[in-house]
Scaffold this motif. Structure first.
Motif, PDB file in Angstrom:
ATOM      1  N   CYS A 167       0.801  -1.230   0.000  1.00 21.37           N
ATOM      2  CA  CYS A 167       0.000   0.000   0.000  1.00 21.37           C
ATOM      3  C   CYS A 167       0.830   1.274   0.000  1.00 21.37           C
ATOM      4  N   ASN A 168       2.159   1.127  -0.071  1.00 22.82           N
ATOM      5  CA  ASN A 168       3.060   2.279  -0.088  1.00 22.82           C
ATOM      6  C   ASN A 168       3.030   3.102   1.198  1.00 22.82           C
ATOM      7  N   HIS A 169       2.584   2.497   2.272  1.00 24.70           N
ATOM      8  CA  HIS A 169       2.716   3.154   3.580  1.00 24.70           C
ATOM      9  C   HIS A 169       4.199   3.371   3.851  1.00 24.70           C
ATOM     10  N   PRO A 170       4.592   4.509   4.451  1.00 25.43           N
ATOM     11  CA  PRO A 170       6.021   4.818   4.574  1.00 25.43           C
ATOM     12  C   PRO A 170       6.822   3.879   5.463  1.00 25.43           C
ATOM     13  N   HIS A 171       6.156   3.093   6.317  1.00 27.58           N
ATOM     14  CA  HIS A 171       6.915   2.226   7.223  1.00 27.58           C
ATOM     15  C   HIS A 171       6.316   0.823   7.232  1.00 27.58           C
ATOM     16  N   GLU A 172       7.113  -0.137   6.819  1.00 29.81           N
ATOM     17  CA  GLU A 172       6.670  -1.538   6.826  1.00 29.81           C
ATOM     18  C   GLU A 172       7.234  -2.239   8.053  1.00 29.81           C
ATOM     19  N   ASP A 173       6.419  -2.325   9.115  1.00 31.29           N
ATOM     20  CA  ASP A 173       6.770  -3.136  10.274  1.00 31.29           C
ATOM     21  C   ASP A 173       5.702  -4.217  10.425  1.00 31.29           C
ATOM     22  N   SER A 174       5.870  -5.088  11.401  1.00 34.29           N
ATOM     23  CA  SER A 174       4.953  -6.229  11.543  1.00 34.29           C
ATOM     24  C   SER A 174       3.532  -5.794  11.847  1.00 34.29           C
ATOM     25  N   LEU A 175       3.368  -4.773  12.694  1.00 33.26           N
ATOM     26  CA  LEU A 175       2.019  -4.336  13.053  1.00 33.26           C
ATOM     27  C   LEU A 175       1.279  -3.802  11.827  1.00 33.26           C
ATOM     28  N   HIS A 176       1.972  -3.056  10.992  1.00 32.65           N
ATOM     29  CA  HIS A 176       1.318  -2.552   9.783  1.00 32.65           C
ATOM     30  C   HIS A 176       1.049  -3.690   8.797  1.00 32.65           C
ATOM     31  N   LEU A 177       2.069  -4.521   8.555  1.00 37.65           N
ATOM     32  CA  LEU A 177       1.985  -5.535   7.512  1.00 37.65           C
ATOM     33  C   LEU A 177       0.864  -6.534   7.766  1.00 37.65           C
ATOM     34  N   PHE A 178       0.674  -6.961   9.031  1.00 35.27           N
ATOM     35  CA  PHE A 178      -0.281  -8.028   9.332  1.00 35.27           C
ATOM     36  C   PHE A 178      -1.602  -7.535   9.912  1.00 35.27           C
ATOM     37  N   VAL A 179      -1.664  -6.251  10.298  1.00 26.97           N
ATOM     38  CA  VAL A 179      -2.863  -5.765  10.983  1.00 26.97           C
ATOM     39  C   VAL A 179      -3.483  -4.556  10.285  1.00 26.97           C
ATOM     40  N   ASN A 180      -2.699  -3.519  10.087  1.00 32.13           N
ATOM     41  CA  ASN A 180      -3.259  -2.240   9.650  1.00 32.13           C
ATOM     42  C   ASN A 180      -3.243  -2.016   8.144  1.00 32.13           C
ATOM     43  N   CYS A 181      -2.455  -2.788   7.417  1.00 32.45           N
ATOM     44  CA  CYS A 181      -2.370  -2.622   5.970  1.00 32.45           C
ATOM     45  C   CYS A 181      -3.710  -2.995   5.316  1.00 32.45           C
ATOM     46  N   PRO A 182      -4.189  -2.209   4.346  1.00 31.60           N
ATOM     47  CA  PRO A 182      -5.441  -2.554   3.647  1.00 31.60           C
ATOM     48  C   PRO A 182      -5.407  -3.954   3.032  1.00 31.60           C
ATOM     49  N   TYR A 183      -4.241  -4.380   2.587  1.00 31.46           N
ATOM     50  CA  TYR A 183      -4.107  -5.728   2.015  1.00 31.46           C
ATOM     51  C   TYR A 183      -4.411  -6.780   3.084  1.00 31.46           C
ATOM     52  N   ALA A 184      -3.819  -6.613   4.284  1.00 28.52           N
ATOM     53  CA  ALA A 184      -4.059  -7.559   5.378  1.00 28.52           C
ATOM     54  C   ALA A 184      -5.531  -7.544   5.787  1.00 28.52           C
ATOM     55  N   LYS A 185      -6.110  -6.342   5.862  1.00 28.84           N
ATOM     56  CA  LYS A 185      -7.515  -6.245   6.252  1.00 28.84           C
ATOM     57  C   LYS A 185      -8.412  -6.981   5.257  1.00 28.84           C
ATOM     58  N   GLU A 186      -8.047  -6.911   3.988  1.00 31.09           N
ATOM     59  CA  GLU A 186      -8.819  -7.619   2.973  1.00 31.09           C
ATOM     60  C   GLU A 186      -8.679  -9.133   3.117  1.00 31.09           C
ATOM     61  N   VAL A 187      -7.472  -9.595   3.476  1.00 26.77           N
ATOM     62  CA  VAL A 187      -7.268 -11.031   3.723  1.00 26.77           C
ATOM     63  C   VAL A 187      -8.147 -11.491   4.874  1.00 26.77           C
ATOM     64  N   TRP A 188      -8.146 -10.741   5.976  1.00 29.02           N
ATOM     65  CA  TRP A 188      -8.973 -11.130   7.140  1.00 29.02           C
ATOM     66  C   TRP A 188     -10.448 -11.092   6.784  1.00 29.02           C
ATOM     67  N   ASN A 189     -10.844 -10.121   5.989  1.00 29.40           N
ATOM     68  CA  ASN A 189     -12.239 -10.006   5.583  1.00 29.40           C
ATOM     69  C   ASN A 189     -12.648 -11.187   4.707  1.00 29.40           C
ATOM     70  N   ARG A 190     -11.794 -11.567   3.754  1.00 27.36           N
ATOM     71  CA  ARG A 190     -12.081 -12.705   2.874  1.00 27.36           C
ATOM     72  C   ARG A 190     -12.179 -14.009   3.665  1.00 27.36           C
ATOM     73  N   ALA A 191     -11.367 -14.109   4.749  1.00 30.12           N
ATOM     74  CA  ALA A 191     -11.363 -15.325   5.579  1.00 30.12           C
ATOM     75  C   ALA A 191     -12.506 -15.342   6.581  1.00 30.12           C
ATOM     76  N   GLY A 192     -13.231 -14.229   6.690  1.00 31.43           N
ATOM     77  CA  GLY A 192     -14.345 -14.161   7.639  1.00 31.43           C
ATOM     78  C   GLY A 192     -13.899 -14.075   9.078  1.00 31.43           C
ATOM     79  N   ILE A 193     -12.721 -13.499   9.295  1.00 28.94           N
ATOM     80  CA  ILE A 193     -12.183 -13.376  10.653  1.00 28.94           C
ATOM     81  C   ILE A 193     -12.168 -11.898  11.035  1.00 28.94           C
TER      82      ILE A 193
END
Length: 304
Positions: A127-153
């Motif tokens: 998503c081109n967020h300026p800082h790629e750390d674990s909290l962003h990558l797995f929780v706050n990134c729109p890509y991650a949110k879409e994965v959780w949404n697709r999984a129904g979690i």
């Protein structure tokens, strides 16, 4: 001997309450008593045979001088519950190890690498967020949110300030099966991230979700079939002619500290000779239950 009721040959609660704190009494009651009325004897704890020796005393004195014997116990790991649930999750070992690396802040995200001398691009590849750390990558990134949404979690994370805080909330909120899926999807997000970084092969969030959960289902099927094959391969082995075999087992429940033991004695032709089962209270561990099972099995043989 003064702490034992001579008639019932059990710990004398009244005497214990006179001299010990409730916490100490609780521990004393977990100590099984010998069936034979043997006299008390002194045991030197720092020798494997229980005997005092000048050699062992020298090492104790040296440790005292260094402060090792009386040193306080190391603090309890506040993340112990998280570790236990992650390592006991029924997922591939590399997936559990991946979660451990995230919790330990040693996953090579771009921000993580920057603390090791990396001076390249720091932004998120999704998503081109300026800082790629674990909290962003797995929780706050729109890509991650879409994965959780697709999984129904429904994911936590809005108020989390660290990945450890987020992980602790996940472990405390979700069931074992849901936790397994979450661990798998975290691994899937990381794999997709690496494909994007190293191979320039992007995956849609729905593809990451579909492929990862499909792999998880295949893993469960393979594990279940392996357990069936293993169970079928375990067979009772008869003792030598004229001998008997004692098989024992113990069970332990952490929350109630209760458990039970059972044993069965069979002859060399496999025929049943004797068996018994009994409950226990005030157990301290699964190992404690197993030891009591061994002891009861020997007692049964001795009685017969």
């Amino acid at each position: 001997m003064e702490l034992i009721d001579p008639f019932t040959w059990t710990w004398d609660i009244n005497v214990l309450q006179r001299y010990f704190t409730p916490a100490d009494i609780d521990l004393i009651l977990t100590i099984p008593l010998s069936r034979s009325a043997t006299s008390d004897q002194q045991i030197w704890h720092f020798n494997k045979r229980g005997f005092f020796t000048t050699n062992s005393a020298y090492y104790v004195a040296k440790d005292l001088a260094l402060g090792l014997v009386l040193a306080p116990k190391p603090p309890v790991d506040p993340l112990r519950v998280v570790w236990n649930k992650v390592w006991s999750a029924k997922v591939p070992r590399k997936v559990a190890l991946h979660a451990w690396r995230i919790m330990g802040n040693i996953l090579p995200t771009r921000i993580g690498l920057s603390t090791k001398g990396y001076n390249g691009e720091l932004g998120c590849v999704f998503c081109n967020h300026p800082h790629e750390d674990s909290l962003h990558l797995f929780v706050n990134c729109p890509y991650a949110k879409e994965v959780w949404n697709r999984a129904g979690i429904p994911m936590l994370g809005a108020a989390s300030t660290t990945i450890q805080e987020w992980f602790t909330g996940v472990v405390n909120r979700f069931t074992k099966e849901e936790l397994c899926k979450i661990l798998m999807l975290i691994w899937g997000i990381w794999k997709s991230r690496n494909s994007q970084v190293w191979e320039q092969q992007g995956r849609h969030a729905s593809e990451t979700c579909f492929l990862t959960l499909g792999w998880y289902e295949e893993f469960k099927k393979h594990t279940a079939s392996s357990l069936v094959r293993q169970a079928r391969s375990i067979r009772w082995k008869a003792p030598n002619p004229g001998k008997v075999k004692i098989n024992v087992d113990g069970a332990y429940q952490v929350a109630s500290r209760r458990g039970g033991v059972g044993c069965v004695i069979r002859a060399s032709d496999g025929s049943f000779v004797a068996g018994q089962a009994r409950p226990y209270t005030l157990l301290t561990s699964p190992f404690h239950a197993e030891l009591l099972a061994l002891r009861d099995g020997l007692f049964l043989a001795q009685t017969l």
